[in-house]
Design a protein around this motif. Structure first.
Motif, PDB file in Angstrom:
ATOM      1  N   ASN A 434      -6.809  11.023   4.304  1.00 21.53           N
ATOM      2  CA  ASN A 434      -7.729  10.584   5.687  1.00 21.53           C
ATOM      3  C   ASN A 434      -7.308   9.181   5.920  1.00 21.53           C
ATOM      4  OD1 ASN A 434      -9.490  10.835   7.710  1.00 21.53           O
ATOM      5  ND2 ASN A 434     -10.641  12.215   6.644  1.00 21.53           N
ATOM      6  N   ARG A 435      -6.989   8.632   7.134  1.00 17.96           N
ATOM      7  CA  ARG A 435      -6.492   7.035   7.164  1.00 17.96           C
ATOM      8  C   ARG A 435      -7.703   6.882   8.195  1.00 17.96           C
ATOM      9  NH1 ARG A 435      -1.774   9.446   5.802  1.00 17.96           N
ATOM     10  NH2 ARG A 435      -0.586   8.555   4.162  1.00 17.96           N
ATOM     11  N   GLY A 472     -11.097   8.926  -3.928  1.00 21.20           N
ATOM     12  CA  GLY A 472     -10.729   7.445  -3.915  1.00 21.20           C
ATOM     13  C   GLY A 472     -10.685   6.870  -2.372  1.00 21.20           C
ATOM     14  N   VAL A 473     -10.982   5.551  -2.539  1.00 18.12           N
ATOM     15  CA  VAL A 473     -10.851   4.851  -1.469  1.00 18.12           C
ATOM     16  C   VAL A 473     -10.125   3.451  -1.548  1.00 18.12           C
ATOM     17  CG1 VAL A 473     -12.335   3.485   0.459  1.00 18.12           C
ATOM     18  CG2 VAL A 473     -13.231   5.723  -0.457  1.00 18.12           C
ATOM     19  N   SER A 474      -9.228   2.890  -0.779  1.00 14.06           N
ATOM     20  CA  SER A 474      -8.461   1.784  -0.895  1.00 14.06           C
ATOM     21  C   SER A 474      -8.059   1.200   0.503  1.00 14.06           C
ATOM     22  CB  SER A 474      -7.104   2.067  -1.484  1.00 14.06           C
ATOM     23  OG  SER A 474      -6.190   2.898  -0.950  1.00 14.06           O
ATOM     24  N   ILE A 475      -7.596  -0.054   0.420  1.00 19.13           N
ATOM     25  CA  ILE A 475      -7.284  -0.686   1.882  1.00 19.13           C
ATOM     26  C   ILE A 475      -5.883  -1.024   1.705  1.00 19.13           C
ATOM     27  CG2 ILE A 475      -7.834  -2.852   3.098  1.00 19.13           C
ATOM     28  CD1 ILE A 475     -10.627  -2.831   2.007  1.00 19.13           C
ATOM     29  N   MET A 476      -4.934  -0.602   2.669  1.00 17.48           N
ATOM     30  CA  MET A 476      -3.529  -1.103   2.682  1.00 17.48           C
ATOM     31  C   MET A 476      -3.365  -1.841   3.950  1.00 17.48           C
ATOM     32  SD  MET A 476      -1.768   2.353   3.826  1.00 17.48           S
ATOM     33  CE  MET A 476      -0.168   1.590   4.345  1.00 17.48           C
ATOM     34  N   ASP A 477      -2.299  -2.553   3.808  1.00 15.46           N
ATOM     35  CA  ASP A 477      -1.719  -3.479   4.946  1.00 15.46           C
ATOM     36  C   ASP A 477      -0.673  -2.544   5.749  1.00 15.46           C
ATOM     37  OD1 ASP A 477      -2.876  -6.015   4.140  1.00 15.46           O
ATOM     38  OD2 ASP A 477      -1.295  -6.279   2.628  1.00 15.46           O
ATOM     39  N   THR A 478      -0.934  -2.475   6.984  1.00  9.85           N
ATOM     40  CA  THR A 478       0.027  -1.792   7.733  1.00  9.85           C
ATOM     41  C   THR A 478       0.412  -2.703   9.194  1.00  9.85           C
ATOM     42  OG1 THR A 478       0.445   0.335   9.143  1.00  9.85           O
ATOM     43  CG2 THR A 478      -1.836  -0.502   8.851  1.00  9.85           C
ATOM     44  N   GLU A 479       0.835  -2.239  10.269  1.00  8.28           N
ATOM     45  CA  GLU A 479       1.284  -2.922  11.517  1.00  8.28           C
ATOM     46  C   GLU A 479       0.201  -1.933  12.738  1.00  8.28           C
ATOM     47  OE1 GLU A 479       4.975  -5.350  10.764  1.00  8.28           O
ATOM     48  OE2 GLU A 479       5.156  -3.431  11.455  1.00  8.28           O
ATOM     49  N   TYR A 480       0.082  -2.625  13.514  1.00 11.06           N
ATOM     50  CA  TYR A 480      -0.445  -2.320  14.769  1.00 11.06           C
ATOM     51  C   TYR A 480       0.150  -2.556  15.944  1.00 11.06           C
ATOM     52  CZ  TYR A 480      -4.084  -2.149  18.808  1.00 11.06           C
ATOM     53  OH  TYR A 480      -4.618  -1.869  19.878  1.00 11.06           O
ATOM     54  N   TYR A 481       0.698  -1.596  16.997  1.00  7.08           N
ATOM     55  CA  TYR A 481       1.524  -1.880  18.097  1.00  7.08           C
ATOM     56  C   TYR A 481       0.745  -1.709  19.449  1.00  7.08           C
ATOM     57  CZ  TYR A 481       4.457  -1.093  14.278  1.00  7.08           C
ATOM     58  OH  TYR A 481       5.289  -1.073  12.956  1.00  7.08           O
ATOM     59  N   PRO A 482       0.156  -2.813  19.902  1.00  7.52           N
ATOM     60  CA  PRO A 482      -0.818  -2.328  21.205  1.00  7.52           C
ATOM     61  C   PRO A 482       0.179  -2.295  22.142  1.00  7.52           C
ATOM     62  CG  PRO A 482      -0.830  -4.694  20.490  1.00  7.52           C
ATOM     63  CD  PRO A 482      -0.162  -3.902  19.249  1.00  7.52           C
ATOM     64  N   LEU A 493      -7.749   1.857   5.988  1.00  7.07           N
ATOM     65  CA  LEU A 493      -8.407   2.539   4.923  1.00  7.07           C
ATOM     66  C   LEU A 493      -7.961   3.894   4.669  1.00  7.07           C
ATOM     67  CD1 LEU A 493     -12.182   1.825   6.116  1.00  7.07           C
ATOM     68  CD2 LEU A 493     -10.650   0.295   4.945  1.00  7.07           C
ATOM     69  N   VAL A 494      -7.594   4.151   3.206  1.00  9.71           N
ATOM     70  CA  VAL A 494      -7.078   5.147   2.966  1.00  9.71           C
ATOM     71  C   VAL A 494      -8.110   6.035   1.861  1.00  9.71           C
ATOM     72  CG1 VAL A 494      -4.922   6.236   1.615  1.00  9.71           C
ATOM     73  CG2 VAL A 494      -4.698   4.409   2.886  1.00  9.71           C
TER      74      VAL A 494
END
Length: 514
Positions: A434-435, A472-482, A493-494
């Motif tokens: 779940n993201r 488990g719960v983790s935080i990852m880096d990603t990108e946003y394209y507004p 959040l993963v």
């Protein structure tokens, strides 16, 4: 394809040969336009050929006529990007609008070229694509029928009025939304309705009056505007479901255009809404908004703008975006395009790494989600939105059913809490992810002691997330394209879970600071 013209921002046009589309600028040297510029995307070149910059008031008529003449000289019939039917359609409308609103002698060569483009387009309608492309094709020929004076033009007006009437009824859903289920394309086609109304209203030829009844157009325009007013964020941004950009320029432009022809949105903005046909359900308040994608991917015969975003959502608190859809960076085929359409790019559940719907290529869809349902129940200050579908066709162990129930609590015209409960039903066992994609301005902090995540905006705590049923719960880096051509770093959040089905897990978003 789509047009991204914004008269106020899209062009730095102090120089007639300086263009900006999709947030990418290019200045052509020596006052010569390279109409097949290879250093930009195909969609950028499309926008160049649309000629919507003719509405740019900072360019002189001399400069605009010069650009039209250059295009005629450099783009022989049926050659290059400029002769793709969608480009031809939008350019025809741009030239007609420009020639119609100017007290000027239109160059004979320009009129000859315009007429020739219309004849060519009639033989190259995009019947293999349909949807918004076909609408733009037949709209262009109809407007040409009103603009020119000839027997052929009269046939264009009368014949294509019938086709437009049919397409308007088919493409606009009972709740006012456009059937491709993209907020951006909804705005684009609503703009097309307004253009039809404006030109049809100005017809002086009695034989052409009433081909498309004005009250018919007004009815559909009003419903489309009402739909827009309900689903748009308080700051004017659009939800980014399917292929869409959150930038509000087209929404504002359509509202101004409608007012200029004395059409006004009459719809009441509801606190809670459920547009079952279009697949948008949510809660809209003065400064807060929650919106969830709850409908089918699009028309069965043309789902090209589909994303794997069923039961994904976006969230605004106190006027600031908190949870966002990844958006769309480009239409170029490749890794980025594929990622933007994937399940992992949205705020929903992914099962065993498979996709909700089989999206492929740049605009292709194979097997897609089915049995999409949504219900809304409200009581006092709380609302429950429940959505469900079947998908993940590529999973060897069989189809997956996903049900999501979202409870939204409202206090003092603000969202105070959300509880999101997911149930995944399938055969066997698998892992689920779940993201939750956060706006770039949101900083998440994971507390290892209580496994809660705290969200900060400009140093202030705004919300706390609590989790149940996850491994488990983790935080990852990603990108946003507004917006097209814009990329920003953000956090995601993963939340992971594994085991035998059915699986159920949930999380709550407790608003701390307003």
């Amino acid at each position: 394809m789509v047009s991204f013209f914004d008269n106020s921002e899209s062009f730095n046009s102090f120089k007639p040969f300086n263009f900006k589309f999709l947030n990418v600028s290019h200045c052509f040297e020596n006052e010569t336009v390279d109409w097949e510029l290879c250093t930009v995307s195909r969609l950028w070149r499309y926008n160049l050929h649309y000629f919507e910059f003719l509405s740019d008031g900072s360019r002189s008529d001399i400069e605009k006529i010069s650009l039209i003449q250059q295009w005629i000289d450099k783009n022989p019939v049926d050659t290059g990007t400029g002769w793709e039917p969608y480009c031809v359609s939008l350019r025809i409308v741009s030239w007609i609008k420009y020639f119609s609103c100017r007290d000027m002698d239109v160059p004979a060569e320009a009129l000859k070229s315009l007429y020739q483009q219309c004849i060519w387009l009639e033989s190259n309608l995009e019947l293999h694509i349909l949807a918004n492309h076909y609408f733009e094709n037949i709209k262009a020929i109809y407007l040409a029928g009103l603009f020119f004076k000839s027997r052929r033009a009269d046939r264009w007006a009368s014949g294509y009025a019938i086709k437009l009437n049919e397409q308007i009824v088919e493409q606009f859903l009972p709740d006012g939304g456009h059937y491709e289920r993209s907020s951006l394309y909804h705005q684009v086609i609503t703009k097309g309705l307004l253009e039809l109304f404006s030109f049809t209203e100005s017809v002086e030829n009695p034989e052409l009056n009433g081909l498309i009844p004005l009250d018919f157009l007004e009815q559909y325009i009003c419903r489309a505007l009402d739909f827009s007013q309900q689903i748009v964020f308080p700051n004017g941004d659009l939800p980014n479901f399917n292929d869409a950009s959150s930038v509000p320029c087209l929404t504002e432009w359509n509202m101004r255009y409608a007012e200029s022809v004395n059409i006004f949105s009459q719809g009441h903005i509801a606190e809670a809404y459920n547009y079952k046909s279009s697949g948008y359900a949510g809660i809209k308040l003065t400064n807060d908004m929650f919106v969830m994608k709850t409908g089918p991917v699009g028309p069965d015969y043309q789902p090209g703008h589909t994303h794997c975003d069923i039961l994904s959502y976006e969230l605004m608190l106190a006027g600031s975006k908190v949870i966002v859809d990844t958006g769309v960076y480009e239409y170029q085929p490749g890794e980025c395009r594929a990622h933007c359409r994937s399940t992992q790019a949205h705020n929903t559940v992914q099962v065993a790494g498979y996709e909700q719907t089989e999206v492929w290529g740049d605009f292709r869809v194979a097997r897609r989600v089915s049995s999409v349902e949504c219900d809304l129940n409200s009581s006092n200050n709380s609302h429950r939105i429940t959505g469900a579908y079947k998908g993940f066709f590529a999973r060897p162990a069989g189809l997956v059913s996903h049900t999501r129930a979202v409870d939204v609590t409202v206090e003092n015209d603000a969202i105070s809490c959300l509880e999101i409960n997911d149930i995944i039903t399938a055969s066997g066992s698998d892992n689920c992810v779940n993201r939750i994609h956060l706006h770039p301005s949101i900083i998440p902090v994971l507390n290892d002691e209580d496994t809660n995540v705290y969200l900060y905006l400009e140093g202030d705590l705004i919300a706390k997330l609590n989790f149940k049923g996850f491994d488990g719960v983790s935080i990852m880096d990603t990108e946003y394209y507004p917006d097209f051509g814009v990329r920003e770093a953000n956090k995601c959040l993963v939340l992971s879970s594994s085991g035998y089905f059915p699986q159920s897990f949930s999380y709550s978003i407790e608003v701390v600071l307003k």
